[in-house]
Design an enzyme around this catalytic site. Structure first.
Site, PDB file in Angstrom:
ATOM      1  N   CYS A   1       1.102  -1.054  17.694  1.00  0.00           N
ATOM      2  CA  CYS A   1      -0.291  -0.746  17.993  1.00  0.00           C
ATOM      3  C   CYS A   1      -1.008  -1.979  18.547  1.00  0.00           C
ATOM      4  O   CYS A   1      -1.742  -1.894  19.537  1.00  0.00           O
ATOM      5  CB  CYS A   1      -0.989  -0.244  16.732  1.00  0.00           C
ATOM      6  N   CYS A   2      -0.771  -3.130  17.931  1.00  0.00           N
ATOM      7  CA  CYS A   2      -1.368  -4.372  18.418  1.00  0.00           C
ATOM      8  C   CYS A   2      -0.899  -4.700  19.832  1.00  0.00           C
ATOM      9  O   CYS A   2      -1.679  -5.191  20.655  1.00  0.00           O
ATOM     10  CB  CYS A   2      -1.021  -5.535  17.480  1.00  0.00           C
TER      11      CYS A   2
ATOM     12  N   CYS B   1      -9.509  -4.978  13.564  1.00  0.00           N
ATOM     13  CA  CYS B   1      -9.806  -3.559  13.715  1.00  0.00           C
ATOM     14  C   CYS B   1     -10.130  -2.949  12.354  1.00  0.00           C
ATOM     15  O   CYS B   1      -9.582  -3.359  11.328  1.00  0.00           O
ATOM     16  CB  CYS B   1      -8.618  -2.833  14.336  1.00  0.00           C
TER      17      CYS B   1
ATOM     18  N   CYS C   1      -1.679 -10.733  15.162  1.00  0.00           N
ATOM     19  CA  CYS C   1      -1.598  -9.558  16.028  1.00  0.00           C
ATOM     20  C   CYS C   1      -0.724  -9.814  17.253  1.00  0.00           C
ATOM     21  O   CYS C   1      -0.406  -8.895  17.992  1.00  0.00           O
ATOM     22  CB  CYS C   1      -2.996  -9.125  16.456  1.00  0.00           C
TER      23      CYS C   1
ATOM     24  N   CYS D   1      -7.195  -1.742  10.139  1.00  0.00           N
ATOM     25  CA  CYS D   1      -6.212  -2.692   9.608  1.00  0.00           C
ATOM     26  C   CYS D   1      -6.865  -3.882   8.905  1.00  0.00           C
ATOM     27  O   CYS D   1      -6.225  -4.929   8.736  1.00  0.00           O
ATOM     28  CB  CYS D   1      -5.300  -3.187  10.726  1.00  0.00           C
TER      29      CYS D   1
END
Length: 230
Positions: A117-118, A200, A226, A203
């Protein structure tokens, strides 16, 4: 300037500016590398550097990575800073919307594969924007995490292929907050609610007493970065 000349320049500058103020380093950086940018996350360190940069070189681009998953307080901090300084931050977005990401990689990817996702929402957009510059400024500090302990104030960023400046690498958290209070800076109110490191919303959690300041990032995963910094 060829690579050897650039490496020599970086090495000399790292030694020269190790004990210099952030203002002196930024003054030199923007003069030596006019095509430079600053990556802002709207955390405590970055609001300090925005303030310094606005005083020294207000025309320098300042961008942020909009993952579409930030806290509302982060977006509100952005808006307040833009109004205060009379400027606009450059918004950098991922190629995929959250809906497209869910379709291609599954819903709530941050829960199953936070690194993936990062990569989609941060690393790939960062790589694209940095490709337009020859140098960048960051707000990382050595005592934030073991992965940052050896950061130099001036270094060559092998990952992204450009010169990297870390003007407050040697600062403590106390120095950051001293500057914020002394200059009455706008900052993210989440810092007052036990969020020393803000990423985010999906997270990031509050940090409990006695925990590492970055314990609230990707809690439950063996992950502390990240991928923006080596």
């Amino acid at each position: 300037m060829n690579l050897l000349e650039k490496e020599a320049l970086i090495s000399d500058a790292a030694e020269t500016f190790e004990t210099a103020s952030p203002e002196d380093l930024i003054q030199w950086a923007v003069a030596k590398f006019p095509n430079i940018t600053f990556a802002c996350s709207f955390g405590a360190e970055d609001v300090v550097l925005v303030d310094i940069l606005q005083k020294i070189s207000p025309s320098t681009d300042i961008f942020y990575l909009d993952t579409d998953l930030h806290f509302k307080e982060t977006y509100e901090t952005r808006d307040r800073m833009e109004a205060h300084y009379g400027m606009k931050f450059v918004r950098v977005s991922p190629k995929l919307t959250l809906e497209e990401q869910a379709t291609q990689h599954g819903d709530e990817l941050w829960k199953s594969e936070p690194t993936a996702c990062c990569n989609i929402r941060k690393v790939e957009p960062l790589t694209a924007i940095l490709g337009q510059y020859e140098a960048w400024i960051t707000g990382i500090r050595r005592d934030q995490a073991p992965t940052r302990a050896n950061s130099k104030k001036v270094e060559y960023d092998v990952k992204f292929g450009l010169v990297k400046f870390n003007p407050i690498a040697d600062w403590t958290s106390e120095q950051v907050w001293d500057y914020i209070r002394e200059h009455n800076l706008i900052y993210n109110p989440l810092h007052d609610q036990y969020y020393p490191s803000i990423g985010c919303e999906k997270c990031t959690r509050q940090v409990l007493p006695g925990e590492d300041p970055r314990a609230g990032r990707w809690s439950g995963f063996e992950k502390t970065e990240c991928g923006l910094h080596k």
